[in-house]
Design a protein around this motif. Sequence first.
Motif, PDB file in Angstrom:
ATOM      1  N   GLN A 164       0.797  -1.228   0.000  1.00  0.00           N
ATOM      2  CA  GLN A 164       0.000   0.000   0.000  1.00  0.00           C
ATOM      3  C   GLN A 164       0.833   1.284   0.000  1.00  0.00           C
ATOM      4  N   SER A 165       2.124   1.180  -0.245  1.00  0.00           N
ATOM      5  CA  SER A 165       2.971   2.379  -0.232  1.00  0.00           C
ATOM      6  C   SER A 165       2.931   3.080  -1.590  1.00  0.00           C
ATOM      7  N   LEU A 166       3.314   4.352  -1.592  1.00  0.00           N
ATOM      8  CA  LEU A 166       3.392   5.103  -2.836  1.00  0.00           C
ATOM      9  C   LEU A 166       4.453   4.527  -3.764  1.00  0.00           C
ATOM     10  N   GLU A 167       5.557   4.030  -3.178  1.00  0.00           N
ATOM     11  CA  GLU A 167       6.612   3.442  -4.000  1.00  0.00           C
ATOM     12  C   GLU A 167       6.109   2.199  -4.728  1.00  0.00           C
ATOM     13  N   ALA A 168       5.370   1.354  -4.023  1.00  0.00           N
ATOM     14  CA  ALA A 168       4.829   0.147  -4.654  1.00  0.00           C
ATOM     15  C   ALA A 168       3.830   0.513  -5.747  1.00  0.00           C
ATOM     16  N   LEU A 169       3.005   1.538  -5.502  1.00  0.00           N
ATOM     17  CA  LEU A 169       2.045   1.967  -6.509  1.00  0.00           C
ATOM     18  C   LEU A 169       2.753   2.535  -7.739  1.00  0.00           C
ATOM     19  N   ALA A 170       3.830   3.290  -7.513  1.00  0.00           N
ATOM     20  CA  ALA A 170       4.599   3.827  -8.638  1.00  0.00           C
ATOM     21  C   ALA A 170       5.183   2.695  -9.478  1.00  0.00           C
ATOM     22  N   ALA A 171       5.669   1.638  -8.825  1.00  0.00           N
ATOM     23  CA  ALA A 171       6.225   0.495  -9.554  1.00  0.00           C
ATOM     24  C   ALA A 171       5.151  -0.191 -10.386  1.00  0.00           C
ATOM     25  N   VAL A 172       3.955  -0.343  -9.820  1.00  0.00           N
ATOM     26  CA  VAL A 172       2.851  -0.979 -10.550  1.00  0.00           C
ATOM     27  C   VAL A 172       2.511  -0.163 -11.790  1.00  0.00           C
ATOM     28  N   ARG A 173       2.423   1.145 -11.633  1.00  0.00           N
ATOM     29  CA  ARG A 173       2.077   1.998 -12.778  1.00  0.00           C
ATOM     30  C   ARG A 173       3.138   1.930 -13.869  1.00  0.00           C
ATOM     31  N   ARG A 174       4.418   1.931 -13.468  1.00  0.00           N
ATOM     32  CA  ARG A 174       5.500   1.855 -14.455  1.00  0.00           C
ATOM     33  C   ARG A 174       5.531   0.479 -15.138  1.00  0.00           C
ATOM     34  N   ALA A 175       5.088  -0.539 -14.428  1.00  0.00           N
ATOM     35  CA  ALA A 175       5.130  -1.902 -14.977  1.00  0.00           C
ATOM     36  C   ALA A 175       3.853  -2.274 -15.713  1.00  0.00           C
ATOM     37  N   LEU A 176       2.931  -1.337 -15.876  1.00  0.00           N
ATOM     38  CA  LEU A 176       1.616  -1.653 -16.446  1.00  0.00           C
ATOM     39  C   LEU A 176       1.685  -2.358 -17.796  1.00  0.00           C
ATOM     40  N   ASP A 197      -9.250   3.415   4.666  1.00  0.00           N
ATOM     41  CA  ASP A 197     -10.658   3.505   4.273  1.00  0.00           C
ATOM     42  C   ASP A 197     -11.444   2.248   4.608  1.00  0.00           C
ATOM     43  N   GLY A 198     -10.795   1.302   5.275  1.00  0.00           N
ATOM     44  CA  GLY A 198     -11.478   0.088   5.694  1.00  0.00           C
ATOM     45  C   GLY A 198     -11.616  -0.976   4.624  1.00  0.00           C
ATOM     46  N   SER A 199     -11.051  -0.760   3.435  1.00  0.00           N
ATOM     47  CA  SER A 199     -11.166  -1.737   2.354  1.00  0.00           C
ATOM     48  C   SER A 199     -10.263  -2.940   2.611  1.00  0.00           C
ATOM     49  N   GLU A 200     -10.569  -4.035   1.958  1.00  0.00           N
ATOM     50  CA  GLU A 200      -9.760  -5.239   2.085  1.00  0.00           C
ATOM     51  C   GLU A 200      -8.382  -5.003   1.458  1.00  0.00           C
ATOM     52  N   PRO A 201      -7.325  -5.604   2.025  1.00  0.00           N
ATOM     53  CA  PRO A 201      -5.975  -5.405   1.478  1.00  0.00           C
ATOM     54  C   PRO A 201      -5.902  -5.758  -0.005  1.00  0.00           C
ATOM     55  N   GLY A 202      -5.414  -4.836  -0.797  1.00  0.00           N
ATOM     56  CA  GLY A 202      -5.227  -5.090  -2.219  1.00  0.00           C
ATOM     57  C   GLY A 202      -6.444  -4.877  -3.095  1.00  0.00           C
ATOM     58  N   ALA A 203      -7.621  -4.668  -2.491  1.00  0.00           N
ATOM     59  CA  ALA A 203      -8.849  -4.555  -3.289  1.00  0.00           C
ATOM     60  C   ALA A 203      -8.836  -3.338  -4.224  1.00  0.00           C
ATOM     61  N   PRO A 204      -8.478  -2.135  -3.743  1.00  0.00           N
ATOM     62  CA  PRO A 204      -8.461  -0.994  -4.669  1.00  0.00           C
ATOM     63  C   PRO A 204      -7.468  -1.172  -5.819  1.00  0.00           C
ATOM     64  N   LEU A 205      -6.311  -1.761  -5.531  1.00  0.00           N
ATOM     65  CA  LEU A 205      -5.316  -1.981  -6.584  1.00  0.00           C
ATOM     66  C   LEU A 205      -5.847  -2.976  -7.611  1.00  0.00           C
ATOM     67  N   THR A 206      -6.471  -4.048  -7.146  1.00  0.00           N
ATOM     68  CA  THR A 206      -7.030  -5.045  -8.066  1.00  0.00           C
ATOM     69  C   THR A 206      -8.083  -4.421  -8.966  1.00  0.00           C
ATOM     70  N   GLN A 207      -8.915  -3.574  -8.389  1.00  0.00           N
ATOM     71  CA  GLN A 207      -9.942  -2.889  -9.186  1.00  0.00           C
ATOM     72  C   GLN A 207      -9.306  -2.012 -10.264  1.00  0.00           C
ATOM     73  N   MET A 208      -8.277  -1.261  -9.871  1.00  0.00           N
ATOM     74  CA  MET A 208      -7.596  -0.396 -10.832  1.00  0.00           C
ATOM     75  C   MET A 208      -6.990  -1.203 -11.970  1.00  0.00           C
TER      76      MET A 208
END
Length: 278
Positions: A164-176, A197-208
């Motif tokens: 859930q870190s910004l660094e991990a999200l940046a890596a995901v976006r670059r690796a798209l 926000d109370g969401s399940e771990p990884g759920a927002p990323l999976t949706q994206m």
Amino acid sequence: MGYKSILTILSDERQLPQLDAAAALAAREDGHLSVLSLGLDHTQVGYYFPGGTPYAFQDAIDMAMEAAESLDQTVRQHLARFSDLRWSSEAAVAQIGGISNLVGMRARFSDLTVLARPYGKDAPGEAEAVVEAALFEGGCPVLVLPGTDLPAHPPQKVLVAWNQSLEALAAVRRALPLLQAAKSVEITIIDPRRSADGSEPGAPLTQMLTRHGVHADIAVLARTAATVSEELNRRATEIAADLVVMGAYGHSRFRQAILGGATRNMLEKARVPVFMAR
């Protein structure tokens, strides 16, 4: 979107297998390969007699330039074999403390930097500084190869190390582009924390990722190994992943802090290629 500007940096002829891997990737992506042949000036000012420093500097620079130009010629002869590859090569000299600026500027205008693992008996002493420079000064994602093998094309199975870190999200976006090409992607979460926000771990990323056409699943694991990197390596082996995507972390500008913790451990022990960004 693909990787059209690919960079690799060499400082030793023993790194030619790294060059072959970078060339193969550039050809696969129909991109352009830029090669930087690096000569290093190891001059230490304080060790010379008074008045001798300018002569020592000049000798060191001349030797470094000669080494860089020799390596550049080897690279050019080596790449001449690739008839379907667009490439360019240049030689440059830097002191150890100047690697960050030199490599960072080249990486800044690249889509991806391809480098061999910076640890091991055959790794040059400056390899860690080169990886750091591409990541932190260049802001460029780095594909680190534990051997000379590239991920399958297209990648079959990708493991995304998610915390859930910004660094991990940046890596995901670059690796798209790689994630979209993969047959399946596992979002691996180790000892997750509850989202704000109370969401399940990884759920927002999976949706994206799903909206981008990525076939993603979530695996939540308890850490049983001594380090997170060991857990990630074990999981990558279990699912037969051919690529790991993860963020690079840095809380300080000191070298050991920059490539410390999970980042350094992963690069030391990775069994498959690692795509890293921040």
